[in-house]
Scaffold this motif. Sequence first.
Motif, mmCIF file in Angstrom:
data_model
loop_
_atom_site.group_PDB
_atom_site.id
_atom_site.type_symbol
_atom_site.label_atom_id
_atom_site.label_comp_id
_atom_site.label_asym_id
_atom_site.label_seq_id
_atom_site.Cartn_x
_atom_site.Cartn_y
_atom_site.Cartn_z
ATOM 1 N N LEU A 232 -51.221 -24.550 61.479
ATOM 2 C CA LEU A 232 -51.092 -25.673 60.547
ATOM 3 C C LEU A 232 -52.442 -26.032 59.942
ATOM 4 O O LEU A 232 -52.541 -26.319 58.748
ATOM 5 C CB LEU A 232 -50.477 -26.881 61.263
ATOM 6 N N ALA A 233 -53.494 -26.021 60.780
ATOM 7 C CA ALA A 233 -54.828 -26.320 60.249
ATOM 8 C C ALA A 233 -55.199 -25.320 59.169
ATOM 9 O O ALA A 233 -55.725 -25.688 58.107
ATOM 10 C CB ALA A 233 -55.859 -26.290 61.381
ATOM 11 N N ALA A 234 -54.898 -24.056 59.408
ATOM 12 C CA ALA A 234 -55.226 -23.023 58.417
ATOM 13 C C ALA A 234 -54.445 -23.243 57.136
ATOM 14 O O ALA A 234 -55.004 -23.140 56.028
ATOM 15 C CB ALA A 234 -54.916 -21.640 58.995
ATOM 16 N N VAL A 235 -53.161 -23.569 57.283
ATOM 17 C CA VAL A 235 -52.348 -23.800 56.089
ATOM 18 C C VAL A 235 -52.886 -25.004 55.318
ATOM 19 O O VAL A 235 -53.023 -24.965 54.086
ATOM 20 C CB VAL A 235 -50.871 -24.015 56.491
ATOM 21 N N PHE A 236 -53.236 -26.061 56.054
ATOM 22 C CA PHE A 236 -53.782 -27.261 55.406
ATOM 23 C C PHE A 236 -55.073 -26.939 54.652
ATOM 24 O O PHE A 236 -55.247 -27.307 53.482
ATOM 25 C CB PHE A 236 -54.038 -28.337 56.473
ATOM 26 N N ILE A 237 -55.978 -26.231 55.312
ATOM 27 C CA ILE A 237 -57.237 -25.872 54.658
ATOM 28 C C ILE A 237 -56.966 -25.008 53.433
ATOM 29 O O ILE A 237 -57.533 -25.233 52.349
ATOM 30 C CB ILE A 237 -58.166 -25.126 55.647
ATOM 31 N N THR B 157 -60.415 -18.891 74.408
ATOM 32 C CA THR B 157 -60.205 -17.522 73.930
ATOM 33 C C THR B 157 -58.949 -17.449 73.065
ATOM 34 O O THR B 157 -58.964 -16.850 71.977
ATOM 35 C CB THR B 157 -60.059 -16.562 75.121
ATOM 36 N N CYS B 158 -57.881 -18.090 73.534
ATOM 37 C CA CYS B 158 -56.654 -18.148 72.732
ATOM 38 C C CYS B 158 -56.936 -18.797 71.378
ATOM 39 O O CYS B 158 -56.451 -18.333 70.340
ATOM 40 C CB CYS B 158 -55.581 -18.968 73.442
ATOM 41 N N GLY B 159 -57.706 -19.872 71.400
ATOM 42 C CA GLY B 159 -58.016 -20.587 70.170
ATOM 43 C C GLY B 159 -58.757 -19.714 69.175
ATOM 44 O O GLY B 159 -58.472 -19.730 67.981
ATOM 45 N N CYS B 160 -59.722 -18.941 69.668
ATOM 46 C CA CYS B 160 -60.472 -18.024 68.804
ATOM 47 C C CYS B 160 -59.551 -17.028 68.137
ATOM 48 O O CYS B 160 -59.630 -16.797 66.927
ATOM 49 C CB CYS B 160 -61.441 -17.206 69.640
ATOM 50 N N ALA B 161 -58.706 -16.421 68.946
ATOM 51 C CA ALA B 161 -57.783 -15.424 68.409
ATOM 52 C C ALA B 161 -56.884 -16.065 67.362
ATOM 53 O O ALA B 161 -56.642 -15.486 66.298
ATOM 54 C CB ALA B 161 -56.943 -14.830 69.534
ATOM 55 N N ALA B 162 -56.424 -17.276 67.659
ATOM 56 C CA ALA B 162 -55.558 -17.972 66.719
ATOM 57 C C ALA B 162 -56.293 -18.214 65.406
ATOM 58 O O ALA B 162 -55.716 -18.078 64.325
ATOM 59 C CB ALA B 162 -55.098 -19.292 67.321
ATOM 60 N N GLY B 163 -57.576 -18.557 65.506
ATOM 61 C CA GLY B 163 -58.371 -18.804 64.306
ATOM 62 C C GLY B 163 -58.438 -17.578 63.415
ATOM 63 O O GLY B 163 -58.179 -17.656 62.207
ATOM 64 N N VAL B 164 -58.767 -16.439 63.993
ATOM 65 C CA VAL B 164 -58.856 -15.217 63.192
ATOM 66 C C VAL B 164 -57.482 -14.837 62.653
ATOM 67 O O VAL B 164 -57.335 -14.460 61.478
ATOM 68 C CB VAL B 164 -59.442 -14.052 64.019
ATOM 69 N N ALA B 165 -56.467 -14.969 63.514
ATOM 70 C CA ALA B 165 -55.116 -14.619 63.091
ATOM 71 C C ALA B 165 -54.699 -15.476 61.902
ATOM 72 O O ALA B 165 -54.069 -14.989 60.959
ATOM 73 C CB ALA B 165 -54.138 -14.807 64.248
ATOM 74 N N ALA B 166 -55.086 -16.755 61.923
ATOM 75 C CA ALA B 166 -54.704 -17.654 60.842
ATOM 76 C C ALA B 166 -55.542 -17.403 59.595
ATOM 77 O O ALA B 166 -55.047 -17.443 58.481
ATOM 78 C CB ALA B 166 -54.869 -19.098 61.295
ATOM 79 N N ALA B 167 -56.827 -17.112 59.795
ATOM 80 C CA ALA B 167 -57.718 -16.950 58.657
ATOM 81 C C ALA B 167 -57.354 -15.719 57.848
ATOM 82 O O ALA B 167 -57.325 -15.764 56.622
ATOM 83 C CB ALA B 167 -59.159 -16.853 59.144
ATOM 84 N N PHE B 168 -57.104 -14.616 58.515
ATOM 85 C CA PHE B 168 -56.841 -13.365 57.803
ATOM 86 C C PHE B 168 -55.371 -13.003 57.796
ATOM 87 O O PHE B 168 -55.002 -11.945 57.313
ATOM 88 C CB PHE B 168 -57.620 -12.221 58.443
ATOM 89 N N ARG B 169 -54.532 -13.837 58.405
ATOM 90 C CA ARG B 169 -53.129 -13.479 58.619
ATOM 91 C C ARG B 169 -53.066 -12.111 59.294
ATOM 92 O O ARG B 169 -52.325 -11.223 58.891
ATOM 93 C CB ARG B 169 -52.366 -13.476 57.303
ATOM 94 N N ALA B 170 -53.921 -11.960 60.300
ATOM 95 C CA ALA B 170 -54.045 -10.685 60.995
ATOM 96 C C ALA B 170 -53.897 -10.925 62.492
ATOM 97 O O ALA B 170 -54.887 -11.048 63.195
ATOM 98 C CB ALA B 170 -55.404 -10.053 60.694
#
Lengths: 653, 653
Positions: free
Chosen positions: A87-92, A233-246
Amino acid sequence: MLSNHLQNGIETARLVWSRLPNSDDEALDEVGLSKKSDGSRSESLDYEVIENNAYREEQAQRGKLMVGYYVGVKWFFALLIGIGTGLAAVFINISVENFAGWKFQLTFSIIQKSYVAGFLVYILFNLLLVFSSVYIVTQFAPAAAGSGIPEIKGYLNGVDTHGILLFRTLIGKIFGSIGSVGGGLALGKEGPLVHTGACIASLLGQGGSTKYHLSSRWLQVFKTDRDRRDLVTCGCAAGVAAAFRAPVGGVLFALEEVTSWWRSQLMWRVFFTSAVVAVVVRTAMGWCKSGKCGHFGSGGFIIWDISDGQEDYSFEELLPMAIIGVIGGLLGALFNQLTLYITYWRRNYLHKKGSRVKMIEVCLVSLITSVISFGLPLLRKCSPCPEVELNSSIECPRPPGMYGNYVNFYCGKDKEYNDLATIFFNTQDDAIRNLFSAKTIHEYSAQSLLTFLVMFYSLAVVTFGTAVPAGQFVPGIMIGSTYGRLVGMFVVNFYKKLNIEEGTYALLGAASFLGGSMRMTVSLCVIMVEITNNLKLLPLIMLVLLISKAVGDAFNEGLYEEQARLRGIPLLESRPKYQMRKMTAKEACGNKKVVYFPRVVKVADVVSILQSNEHNGFPVIDHTRNGESLVIGLMLRRWNFLSNLPFVMLWHL
Amino acid sequence: MLSNHLQNGIETARLVWSRLPNSDDEALDEVGLSKKSDGSRSESLDYEVIENNAYREEQAQRGKLMVGYYVGVKWFFALLIGIGTGLAAVFINISVENFAGWKFQLTFSIIQKSYVAGFLVYILFNLLLVFSSVYIVTQFAPAAAGSGIPEIKGYLNGVDTHGILLFRTLIGKIFGSIGSVGGGLALGKEGPLVHTGACIASLLGQGGSTKYHLSSRWLQVFKTDRDRRDLVTCGCAAGVAAAFRAPVGGVLFALEEVTSWWRSQLMWRVFFTSAVVAVVVRTAMGWCKSGKCGHFGSGGFIIWDISDGQEDYSFEELLPMAIIGVIGGLLGALFNQLTLYITYWRRNYLHKKGSRVKMIEVCLVSLITSVISFGLPLLRKCSPCPEVELNSSIECPRPPGMYGNYVNFYCGKDKEYNDLATIFFNTQDDAIRNLFSAKTIHEYSAQSLLTFLVMFYSLAVVTFGTAVPAGQFVPGIMIGSTYGRLVGMFVVNFYKKLNIEEGTYALLGAASFLGGSMRMTVSLCVIMVEITNNLKLLPLIMLVLLISKAVGDAFNEGLYEEQARLRGIPLLESRPKYQMRKMTAKEACGNKKVVYFPRVVKVADVVSILQSNEHNGFPVIDHTRNGESLVIGLMLRRWNFLSNLPFVMLWHL
């Protein structure tokens, strides 16, 4: 007081393994036993759980139900981290794309009448956004500046930097990056999103933010550093996954780049979080597709889809690709070195003068960026649109800030476009899409690409380290794809084959620059494939990454390692350096005396020893029957104070 | 002898950390001090380098040049492993596809005249190939039977099973899997390729095979278990990369599935090896494309390309996908359980009767497989070919054993095909391609798929554990894609939307069965994406894998873990089980006496202690001044013998 503590011996021992981050500093300061420090100190985290008797007792008391609850909460938190970060990624994304979209629309409509007025509006719009970002960061959340990845990397490797995982940092990061990215600076939102994910995870791990009374006792089940580190660690992965949709790239990034140790159990949970992020972002994008979110939502789940690009490649192409790898390694290493110098200078001179200077600095950078990105395309002659087949989807010219190539800017005739404006006077996402695009051979002139490369490289170096949230992924992709496309142009002209696409070389260039700067391997490879959806190029990406990383490693360390070292975050390497192999601990200590405690010691001695030095850990020494000294353990300064007792008590608990 | 050893104290100490695998067994047996064992014992490897004085001295003596040479050899070996495994994979593929191609061509040409003659030729051809495989394995390389992954997993987790990494095992694995896969058994060549890669790596690590005089002193630089283990990790990754043409999947498989610990340095080298494999295989395939390699070379680098398949999916489809996940978990767990029982029975009863019984067993299985795969399609009515548009590339009917759908078998009219023969009377690669294929809705009848599922599942269970090299990946994909396609057929009929493809469900089914049986996550996900080249399905694959693994975990452990346990290979889990948390070492020992040595001990005592029990390790005990016992180290049986001295000497070296 003392007897009270004696009764609560178990309680005290529990504190040893269940302290919350930064919770006991004040108590230590009270009695003057805490280590003197300069404020920006970092503290080490426990890598493993400290299994003293209190811990074992608590473990033994826990029934099967409690263990089940504990595991359940872990998975529930993994779910929440995924949803929150998504959601944060979508909002940004919605905010950035809409701000940028409005900006370009407004500017474009004004320059139909007056270029001067449009220029002023463009500058002001950018300045406003950037100022809001730097204001939030300097006044409210200083730890939100920069990408945050070096600090997170430090945290996951056992070093806690003050303030990086607070609630205010999270807020500052989200709103700050909207301002800085929307304001058109030469930086990305990917690094900050990783930090955002880590903050969300850490706050969940503490059961909410205690400062803002947003916590619940039921959720405060994670008392050890290890559990919190797993969540981050989960949060980091989520960040990259959200940023690049990867999603897979996110898992790999977390495991390759940020954590030192791999646990297959953790991988499974990280994988789940990433999958949740993918579902959340995809759902949001599906909802936005019909235009409900303004400018956001076009383009699909794959950010820069080039699956319709080059299908095959010949052996002759490997040479120019290797050259791209070498260029990437050189430019990447240079980038790391230049940013290192500039950050060093900023930290030690400029930023010591207070937050006003930081704000002025960022505003200046924004001004320069606006002037260059508006002014340079003005100087560039327009080119005629390519002859388009009837059923082709290519439209030429188009207004800037929209999805598509061939941007119209300061062009007289109808069927003309400005190639420099197509990449410079545009959002970075669209610029990259245009650089990667296939079937647009000869869209750019070498002169435009070279101008852009030099200017953008300089801007990225100058922008790095200013007091706004800033990621290096997207600028890196911009730089890399520019020289990649440049090489691709020469290849197209030289080989004169039909199936060579300049866009393929742009992609390889992007991979090479990121490889040369960040020195990632598998995770970067997977991210590049996931953002472009062309698996056939995978062996080429691997090849280019291998070369660029090897070239870069010959000069300096990776961007994150260099920055972490500069910030005083020690990162333990997986292997000792060559000169360390023959070294003994004695040599490392030099002529400093070892301060140790015997097995039994008086309180007075403890206090005087603690006050006489700044060490954080004290070996406890006993002797064998034949007189040899034996180290039987290590006491930390923190523990000593917590007990207020001779350690022998704590030691025997 | 004793004084000689005293002089060579350093030499002896060196042996502690530089022993070659299985090199000192004979010496121990000579004097009767080695542990009594039943022949199939496994020995533990050193996880870290034993840093005694001899090691440190050698490290100190090594100049920068030597360290450079050492690193260079490591990378050179990574290159060689990549090339070797790539070539082995190409060789196996060419052989298998040509044998299978000839077989089907010959059979098909004969059945134009007589079905009985064709049937006999088909059975004989299969029997011959399978017999060659089982003969090689039973007479020459017994360790080459099975997939080899449990043993390699054990090796990389520190347990060396006798004979798994020998030269003869390598040869047996390569030629054995050509026979078993070419002979049409319900097994794959992927597991054996992983083992092949590991063997190549291990042989390189020993500097060649000493037994066959193929070694060189210059290449014998790797003296520690750790270095050899790193090479074997590279070999595993190379095997998967070659088997599936999935380089990133290979890296992840090696790191997720087989090794317990993650080292980022190693990742970089593993990545390089995988890239080399991809280049070698791709080059070979490019060379073969023009028909130089017979039946091999068609189809391109992606094995089962479905990138032209389903583009998007709706929310309603998530339910049937989740059902596929549950089915995968159930069938996968059942598969693990059944194979466990059968393997247990085989090991303890059938295979104890000698290699003749093993050979008869495999030949029987081959006979049954041939009869079923030839006979069942005969009973099936042919279906009319679909109406084909003019510019479509679909050809109907086709002969079996070729690239393409709609196989003609026992059909009267010209425009008819046999749907059961399309998947059953075909090579497994082609069958999977046909099951995954898009734009072929209603190709199969539910009855055919169900028949195939039941028969093939039974065959796969029975074939597992016979004395031939056997992988479980391809059979798993076959089983999974069959029920996946079955579910897909219902979805197509139920939702009646245009963009739903049965092939997508087949892919998800394959992922779910592998997830439910092998319990892999990220690596399987990446492998599935790399073999099908459709990144858009990634979130769905993740979802299905999460469900099927969770369902499977509720019943039993993963296939490799179960098999490893059955073979007596201990695998250390990353976390202790719940009941272990409160356990002490004392409880684990029960009422057995601890056999220990004091710090100083007579040779006679050592010998008598070594002969009096079968322990492999002996704690060395000293006492502190106040009488407490202290463990100051652990001596292994092997070391005691090597020194022939009171250990105090070795201990102080």
